[in-house]
Design a protein around this motif. Structure first.
Motif, PDB file in Angstrom:
ATOM      1  N   PRO A  57      -5.457   1.361  -1.859  1.00  0.00           N
ATOM      2  CA  PRO A  57      -5.390   0.980  -0.445  1.00  0.00           C
ATOM      3  C   PRO A  57      -6.677   1.304   0.323  1.00  0.00           C
ATOM      4  CG  PRO A  57      -3.347   2.039  -1.094  1.00  0.00           C
ATOM      5  CD  PRO A  57      -4.296   2.176  -2.255  1.00  0.00           C
ATOM      6  N   TYR A  77       1.992   1.844  -3.440  1.00  0.00           N
ATOM      7  CA  TYR A  77       0.924   1.830  -4.435  1.00  0.00           C
ATOM      8  C   TYR A  77       1.188   2.875  -5.522  1.00  0.00           C
ATOM      9  CZ  TYR A  77      -3.684   1.873  -6.539  1.00  0.00           C
ATOM     10  OH  TYR A  77      -4.723   1.793  -7.449  1.00  0.00           O
ATOM     11  N   LEU A  92      -0.690  -4.005  -5.450  1.00  0.00           N
ATOM     12  CA  LEU A  92      -2.119  -4.050  -5.145  1.00  0.00           C
ATOM     13  C   LEU A  92      -2.912  -3.829  -6.424  1.00  0.00           C
ATOM     14  CD1 LEU A  92      -2.348  -1.859  -1.901  1.00  0.00           C
ATOM     15  CD2 LEU A  92      -2.135  -4.341  -2.080  1.00  0.00           C
ATOM     16  N   LEU A 116      -6.311  -0.372   4.372  1.00  0.00           N
ATOM     17  CA  LEU A 116      -4.849  -0.268   4.317  1.00  0.00           C
ATOM     18  C   LEU A 116      -4.421   1.191   4.377  1.00  0.00           C
ATOM     19  CD1 LEU A 116      -3.965  -2.933   1.610  1.00  0.00           C
ATOM     20  CD2 LEU A 116      -3.878  -3.176   4.092  1.00  0.00           C
ATOM     21  N   ALA A 171       0.830  -1.202   0.000  1.00  0.00           N
ATOM     22  CA  ALA A 171       0.000   0.000   0.000  1.00  0.00           C
ATOM     23  C   ALA A 171       0.867   1.256   0.000  1.00  0.00           C
ATOM     24  CB  ALA A 171      -0.942  -0.008   1.201  1.00  0.00           C
TER      25      ALA A 171
END
Length: 138
Positions: free
Chosen positions: A71, A21, A67, A120, A18
């Motif tokens: 998040p 990200y 991801l 997250l 996260a």
């Protein structure tokens, strides 16, 4: 309910991804080194997270994991359910007397509520706040 190392280290993976990200894939080797964890163990946790669609793997020299969603869209509950199973504070409550059943159900719902309402992104924000902000004095 006791969260094992599977759940704790799984959240470690997810928080690390996260934080990165939008920057491309992150190797598990880097996450393991940054958190002083076993890369082999993190690889074992990555498989169910990938199968559940919580992370994506990218192959190649600059590969790793990332991801597939923001998040803000992935909760701690998503991660814990994949790695630990259903969230149940007490098993076998159907054999308890009604007053105890009600208590166990309230506790279970409270835990689920916290896990399902903590993303997250929330965990990253809490991680970056000063630790003494959470100190309580009695």
């Amino acid at each position: 309910m006791k969260i094992s190392t599977k759940g704790r280290y799984g959240l470690t993976i997810m928080i690390a991804l996260a934080k990165k990200y939008g920057e491309g894939p992150t190797p598990l080797k880097w996450i393991a080194k940054e958190n002083n964890l076993s890369e082999h163990y993190l690889e074992q946790l990555a498989s169910p997270l990938r199968n559940a669609g919580l992370i994506q793997s990218v192959r190649g020299a600059y590969g790793g994991y990332k991801l597939p969603r923001k998040p803000e869209e992935i909760t701690a509950g998503d991660v814990i359910r994949v790695l630990e199973g259903p969230i149940m504070f007490v098993e076998g409550i159907e054999n308890e007397e009604p007053s105890k059943q009600a208590l166990w159900l309230k506790i279970t719902e409270a835990v689920k509520n916290v896990l399902d309402n903590t993303t997250l992104a929330d965990l990253i924000q809490e991680h970056e706040e000063p630790k003494d902000a959470y100190m309580f004095y009695i």
